[in-house]
Each structure stands twice: as C-alpha cells, then as structure tokens.
Design a protein around this motif. Sequence first.
Motif, short mmCIF file in Angstrom:
data_model
loop_
_atom_site.label_atom_id
_atom_site.label_comp_id
_atom_site.label_asym_id
_atom_site.label_seq_id
_atom_site.Cartn_x
_atom_site.Cartn_y
_atom_site.Cartn_z
N TYR A 1 2.98 17.55 43.31
CA TYR A 1 4.40 17.95 43.30
C TYR A 1 4.64 19.00 42.22
CZ TYR A 1 5.28 13.97 46.34
OH TYR A 1 5.25 13.08 47.39
N ARG A 2 3.77 19.01 41.21
CA ARG A 2 3.92 19.98 40.13
C ARG A 2 2.61 20.77 40.01
NH1 ARG A 2 4.47 18.08 34.93
NH2 ARG A 2 3.15 16.30 35.48
N ILE A 3 2.70 22.04 40.26
CA ILE A 3 1.51 22.89 40.15
C ILE A 3 0.98 22.86 38.72
CG2 ILE A 3 0.65 25.25 40.33
CD1 ILE A 3 2.69 25.73 42.53
N ALA A 4 1.88 22.81 37.75
CA ALA A 4 1.47 22.79 36.35
C ALA A 4 0.63 21.56 36.03
CB ALA A 4 2.69 22.84 35.45
N ALA A 5 0.94 20.42 36.69
CA ALA A 5 0.20 19.19 36.42
C ALA A 5 -1.25 19.33 36.87
CB ALA A 5 0.87 18.01 37.12
N VAL A 6 -1.46 19.93 38.05
CA VAL A 6 -2.82 20.15 38.55
C VAL A 6 -3.57 21.09 37.63
CG1 VAL A 6 -4.19 21.05 40.46
CG2 VAL A 6 -2.13 19.72 40.93
N ALA A 7 -2.91 22.16 37.23
CA ALA A 7 -3.54 23.13 36.34
C ALA A 7 -3.87 22.50 34.99
CB ALA A 7 -2.62 24.33 36.15
N GLN A 8 -2.97 21.64 34.50
CA GLN A 8 -3.19 20.99 33.21
C GLN A 8 -4.42 20.10 33.24
OE1 GLN A 8 -0.04 18.36 31.98
NE2 GLN A 8 -0.72 18.28 29.85
N LEU A 9 -4.56 19.28 34.31
CA LEU A 9 -5.70 18.39 34.39
C LEU A 9 -7.00 19.18 34.59
CD1 LEU A 9 -6.16 15.32 34.24
CD2 LEU A 9 -6.35 15.31 36.72
N LYS A 10 -6.94 20.27 35.37
CA LYS A 10 -8.13 21.10 35.54
C LYS A 10 -8.55 21.73 34.21
CE LYS A 10 -7.91 22.32 40.45
NZ LYS A 10 -7.84 23.43 41.43
N THR A 11 -7.57 22.11 33.40
CA THR A 11 -7.89 22.67 32.09
C THR A 11 -8.59 21.64 31.22
OG1 THR A 11 -5.99 24.18 32.19
CG2 THR A 11 -6.92 23.70 30.01
N TYR A 12 -8.05 20.40 31.23
CA TYR A 12 -8.70 19.33 30.48
C TYR A 12 -10.12 19.09 31.01
CZ TYR A 12 -4.38 17.93 28.10
OH TYR A 12 -3.25 17.90 27.31
N GLY A 13 -10.28 19.16 32.35
CA GLY A 13 -11.59 18.98 32.94
C GLY A 13 -12.59 20.02 32.47
N GLU A 14 -12.13 21.27 32.36
CA GLU A 14 -13.00 22.34 31.89
C GLU A 14 -13.38 22.14 30.42
OE1 GLU A 14 -10.88 25.91 32.61
OE2 GLU A 14 -11.03 25.78 34.81
N ILE A 15 -12.40 21.73 29.61
CA ILE A 15 -12.67 21.51 28.18
C ILE A 15 -13.67 20.38 27.99
CG2 ILE A 15 -11.64 20.77 26.00
CD1 ILE A 15 -9.05 22.16 26.92
N LEU A 16 -13.50 19.29 28.76
CA LEU A 16 -14.37 18.13 28.63
C LEU A 16 -15.64 18.25 29.46
CD1 LEU A 16 -11.59 15.35 28.85
CD2 LEU A 16 -12.75 16.17 26.78
#
Length: 366
Positions: free
Chosen positions: A210-225
């Motif tokens: 429902y929130r594009i920012a939420a998907v992007a946020q989790l993907k960013t965390y995924g890349e960092i980790l």
Amino acid sequence: MRLKTYRVTTMPEAMVLIKRDLGDDALILNTKKVKTGGLFGLFRKDCLEVTAAVETMEEPAPKSISPVNTQAMPAEAPLKKSQENDALMDELQSLKRLMMHEGPEDRLPESLRPLRSLLEKQGVEKAVQTELLSKLLQASENEAPVQEAFHAELIRFIEQHQQAVKNESPSIACFIGPTGVGKTTTIAKVAAEQLLEYKRTVGLITADTYRIAAVAQLKTYGEILDVPVEVVESREQLAGALDALKACDVILIDTAGRNYQQAEYIEDLQKLLPETQHIHTTLVLSMTAKYEDMVQIIGNFEALSIDELLLTKKDETASAGVILNLLHRYRIPLRRIATGQNVPDDLVAATPGRIADYIAGELRHA
C-alpha cells in the motif's frame, strides 16, 4: 460508636487486634508513627498508633422516667446528645463510603504516598496500583529503604505476570500492527539481531504494497544487511516467497499498517496468512499510544492469534506504566522493547529489571 486506639509494630498486627476487638465492620480512622518505651527518653522505638471505630446499636431508652429526673434534666440535653450522635454517625458513614470507594491504599503511610503519585504519573491502572501498594504496605515496616522495596516489588509483579515466549527463535515471524508504530524499522532491528548476535541467515518479505516507500525502505535494509527481500500481495505469492527463502534460518514478514478500526484490514491479514502453517505473529504497538487505544487494538487483532507483543518508541515517552497494565491484563508474552531509531542497537530485551527501572528509575535516581 465505639473508638479504640492501638500501638503496634506493624499494620498487619493492628488489623488482627482490630478484627478481634471491634469485628469485621470496623474502620481505620487514623494511623501515625509515634515513639514509645525507652528509659529517661533514651532507646525509644518507632511504632504505629492506629485508631479504629465501629458503629454500635443505640441503647434502648428507659421504660419510665421519674418526675424528679424529668424535672432535673433539661429537655434540650437528650436532644443535643442525639444530634451529636447523628452527626458522628453521618461522619462515620461518609468515611466508610470514602474508604470503600477509594480502597485501602488511601490510608498509606507517608513514606509510600510518593510511590502512588509516581505510579499515577506513569499511567499505571488503579487495579495495578492497588496490588503493588498493598504488598508494599504489608512490608512497609521492614528495614529496607522504600525505593529498594518498591523496585523489588515491581520485579516480583513483572515476573508473576510476564508470560514466557513459546518459541524464543521462530523460524517464520509476521509483524502486524497499526500504522505509524515502526514495524519496518523494528523488523530491520530483529534481522540485524539474528544476523550479528545469533549468526543466523535471514530472509525478508514485505506485504506492505500500500506504501511504495515501505517496500523501498525494506529493500534498502535488505541491501545494507545483505539479505534477500521478497514482495508479495496475496497468500499464493506469500507461499511462493516462503518457498524461495526456505534455506534461511529466519524469515521475517512485514505487513501494511492501516487503521486498526477497519475490519477489512484484519480480514486482509487473515486472507494473507496460510491456514495450514503456523506463523509466529508479533503485534507491534507504540508506547506513545493511549492505553485505551491499545486495548482496542489488541481486541481487534486477537482474531489472528497473537503470539507476542513488541513495544516501540520508548524514547518518545516518559511514561512506562502501560507495560505493567498490559502484563496485568493480557496473557501475551512481551519479549522486546524498541528504544529508538538506531538499527540494530535500539532493541532491548523486556527483562523484569529493565521494566522496573523504567518505572522506578526517576525515584531511584532522585
């Protein structure tokens, strides 16, 4: 009305004597600390002076009064005495109603009253206050400092009411809760904890489309980790994502945060989660929310079989009494508390000692 005063060492001792002498209907009217005993003013000891009262039946009037007594006694004298008795009875009844309404903690000794004020300031419910203060009242005459006794009683209360987590390390965990509580950031903290502290491989899934920012946020965390991230919109896609990540030790699922009062949100979550596979469900709540709202949220989410609570935003509020309220009201384990935005540091274990520090820290460090 019958009054009697006792000098005792402890309040429980006074209660035994009052019940023996005045019965179960007796009321405590006053308590105070006094000095007693000693020789030439030396070696005097502290004790409690307790005044109690009980209503008594009025004595029957004499059957006959001689003319001499009638003439000797002014007519207004018995009337005045009756009025005084009525006034005393009214006062006693008022005290009785007040005590019955406000509870025994309103007769707290002076040393315990700051604790009640602290609990009220922390937003602790009346029933929880009563349980804590009643225990402290029974132990108020021991030699331990009040602050230490209070902290120890908080730990005992938490240990008694905190439910053990059924599975300390669920292989699949789903995080649910209303919007704005910080679910995505919390999931990143848990993922980092599993990776760095427990050396487990982690996979992330987000259903918050429902929130594009939420998907992007989790993907960013995924890349960092450096962990895989899957995006799903349905139960079928979730099943596929779980299969794709089956090699991971731990799979964490993010869900959309929406208005918890909307029944369709709960229904959407029920449709998303598989019926044949149990997924450990963690309800995320913000400590900045009103306790009444938390109660309503939990009631709405109970249809999903909540396995665990996780509280966030401890750093944004000075009140921690809601933790005691939740532990007292629900048999839902509380394992973690998020104390800030830093990943992965600001995620701590909800230990009895830490929770007690949250409540009593202000008093202990005063």
